[in-house]
Design an enzyme around this catalytic site. Structure first.
Site, short mmCIF file in Angstrom:
data_model
loop_
_atom_site.label_atom_id
_atom_site.label_comp_id
_atom_site.label_asym_id
_atom_site.label_seq_id
_atom_site.Cartn_x
_atom_site.Cartn_y
_atom_site.Cartn_z
N ASP A 66 0.82 -1.22 0.00
CA ASP A 66 0.00 0.00 0.00
C ASP A 66 0.85 1.27 0.00
O ASP A 66 2.08 1.22 0.16
CB ASP A 66 -0.96 -0.02 1.21
CG ASP A 66 -0.27 -0.41 2.52
OD1 ASP A 66 0.97 -0.34 2.57
OD2 ASP A 66 -0.97 -0.78 3.46
N ASN A 133 -7.50 -2.48 14.25
CA ASN A 133 -8.90 -2.79 13.91
C ASN A 133 -9.02 -4.00 12.98
O ASN A 133 -10.09 -4.25 12.43
CB ASN A 133 -9.57 -1.56 13.29
CG ASN A 133 -8.96 -1.14 11.94
OD1 ASN A 133 -8.08 -1.83 11.41
ND2 ASN A 133 -9.41 -0.04 11.39
N HIS A 135 -7.29 -4.50 10.12
CA HIS A 135 -7.03 -4.30 8.69
C HIS A 135 -5.74 -5.00 8.28
O HIS A 135 -4.82 -5.18 9.07
CB HIS A 135 -7.06 -2.83 8.28
CG HIS A 135 -5.89 -1.99 8.68
ND1 HIS A 135 -6.03 -0.72 9.18
CD2 HIS A 135 -4.55 -2.19 8.61
CE1 HIS A 135 -4.84 -0.19 9.41
NE2 HIS A 135 -3.92 -1.06 9.07
N GLU A 140 -9.56 -1.70 5.13
CA GLU A 140 -10.22 -1.33 6.38
C GLU A 140 -11.47 -2.18 6.60
O GLU A 140 -11.99 -2.79 5.65
CB GLU A 140 -10.60 0.15 6.33
CG GLU A 140 -9.40 1.11 6.32
CD GLU A 140 -8.78 1.32 7.70
OE1 GLU A 140 -8.75 0.37 8.51
OE2 GLU A 140 -8.31 2.44 7.96
C1 GLP Z 1 -0.48 0.49 8.47
C2 GLP Z 1 -0.20 -0.33 7.23
C3 GLP Z 1 -0.42 -1.80 7.46
C4 GLP Z 1 0.28 -2.20 8.74
C5 GLP Z 1 -0.32 -1.50 9.90
C6 GLP Z 1 0.32 -1.83 11.24
O1 GLP Z 1 -1.78 0.91 8.61
N1 GLP Z 1 -0.95 0.06 6.09
O2 GLP Z 1 0.06 -2.52 6.35
O3 GLP Z 1 0.18 -3.58 8.90
O4 GLP Z 1 -0.16 -0.11 9.69
O5 GLP Z 1 1.40 -1.02 11.49
P1 GLP Z 1 2.43 -1.21 12.66
O6 GLP Z 1 3.24 -2.39 12.30
O7 GLP Z 1 3.23 0.05 12.68
O8 GLP Z 1 1.65 -1.41 13.90
#
Ligand code: GLP
Length: 241
Positions: A66, A133, A135, A140
């Protein structure tokens, strides 16, 4: 099918995640799905170390999950910048083989092109983090399980979670472009890493909850090969036998 590994701390989980990815990279001409966020940083650090000791990425191609809409490649919070700083600039990837959806320009074109590339290049290994949440990528809650690459409005809780990387909440983009659920499930193998208490509920839902679009990670129950690597906090709500 899930294989779950729980470690005392972030170092332990990063080492395990590294070993899973290293095994795939060693096969040479492979396709990786890559992720950003704080969860995979320890894994990327180990890949960089392993490269110093001979692990090569010269035949590897990669597709990131993403990107934020509206941030240029060189914005310090763009996922392109993240990937470059944590991995790409330290190892021998051929930069023509690394792909991220572009968060700028004609998004319709970006969506179509990225989807076309992904469907022709199924991932041998897809790395995932998880949102608090539930995702995956930026899919989402409520995203269709049939979704392919698309632009999505970020939920307020996701913007709040990610605000720590920006100087204020107002600067966190409202939209992102992400692989869809279908693109993620195409991977032969999935490696999901999560650490910390704020991931515990999402992890419990993923492993034990009913499969439903309100909690995107639950669809992983339908994938044949998912390695889940957790620290104790992220695993704190799951049932052990
Ligand atoms: C973002 C990314 C996700 C990731 C998530 C968790 O929203 N788009 O791909 O898995 O954050 O992030 P973190 O590893 O910093 O908790």
């Amino acid at each position: 099918m899930f294989k779950v590994f729980v470690y005392d701390d972030y170092e332990g989980l990063s080492q395990k995640a590294f070993e899973v990815m290293e095994e795939v990279v060693k096969q040479g001409k492979v396709t990786l799905g890559l992720a950003t966020g704080s969860s995979p940083v320890g894994l990327y650090k180990r890949l960089v170390e392993a490269h110093k000791n001979g692990l090569t990425f010269k035949d590897v191609q990669s597709f990131n999950l993403d990107e934020y809409v509206g941030l240029s490649k060189d914005h310090d919070q763009s996922y392109y910048h993240f990937m470059f700083e944590h991995l790409f600039k330290h190892v021998d990837f051929n930069l023509e083989n690394v792909h991220l959806p572009k968060g700028e320009g004609s998004l319709e074109e970006v969506v179509a092109e990225y989807e076309a590339m992904l469907s022709e290049n199924p991932q041998d290994l897809q790395l995932l983090g998880i949102g608090s949440n539930g995702h995956i990528g930026f899919n989402e809650p409520g995203t269709s399980f049939d979704s392919t690459v698309h632009v999505i409005r970020l939920k307020e809780e996701t913007r709040q979670d990610n605000a720590r990387f920006f100087s204020s909440i107002e600067e966190v983009p409202n939209f992102a472009i992400t692989m869809g659920i279908k693109d993620i499930l195409r991977a032969k193998k999935i490696l999901l890493v999560a650490s910390g208490k704020n991931k515990a509920m999402a992890i419990k839902e993923m492993l034990e909850g009913k499969i439903r679009e309100e909690v995107p990670c639950t669809i992983l129950q339908n994938h044949p090969d998912v390695i889940v690597v957790l620290d104790k906090e992220a695993a704190s709500l799951i049932q052990h036998d």
